[in-house]
Design a protein around this motif. Sequence first.
Motif: not given
Length: 218
Positions: A124, A159, A161-162, A167
């Motif tokens: 992620n 970054r 990633k949510l 994100g």
Amino acid sequence: MVRRSLVAMLVAVLALIPSISRAQDAPILVTFTGGWQYGGTQPYLSGLGLGGGGTVHANAGANFGAMVTVPLPEHYDLAVAYTYQPGELVVRPDRGGDFTLGGDVAVQYIHAYVMRPYRTLNPNVTVYGMTGFGFTILSGVPNRDTRVVTSFGLGAGARLKLSPSMGLQLQTRLLVPVQFADAGFYFGSGGPSIGIGGGSSILQGDTSLGLTFGFGGH
């Protein structure tokens, strides 16, 4: 001339989108950022009404902006970024006291970057490096001059990633506007002016946190 260059930059980005081979795997990212822009100092050669040479200093302050990142072949990205910082200019003559120009001064950066993302052990999290160039626009309240100069940028970021389409982005940049030719900067009708020599530059930079939205991709 600057307007034509900006239009050409936008057309080049749009022309790349249909031919992106990684578009089916990587989304187009739109990031809205807020952060802190560091100030910088640039010498001037002469100052009408200011008693000779000295330096002009752009104060540090909060900035905000947006970035569009488009995936390219061979694991590279192309990004177009815009930032805006309201602030102040401080003139520091060699002879005489410092003074701050009244009213707000806007510092705007419009840059195109080539980015190289790298995956990490956490699926992620992506880190990246970036390098590019564009324009810096320094403008003030009415009756003050506006300067547009070429500038270069170098940076890195990460970054998180949510979700598949959202994100967070943390990024830092070194920003270097360069005055290639001699130029003047005027402060008000009949007010003082400074002359900046060609080849001089001012070092700035910023650190920002952004909310990223992904469009397309898998």
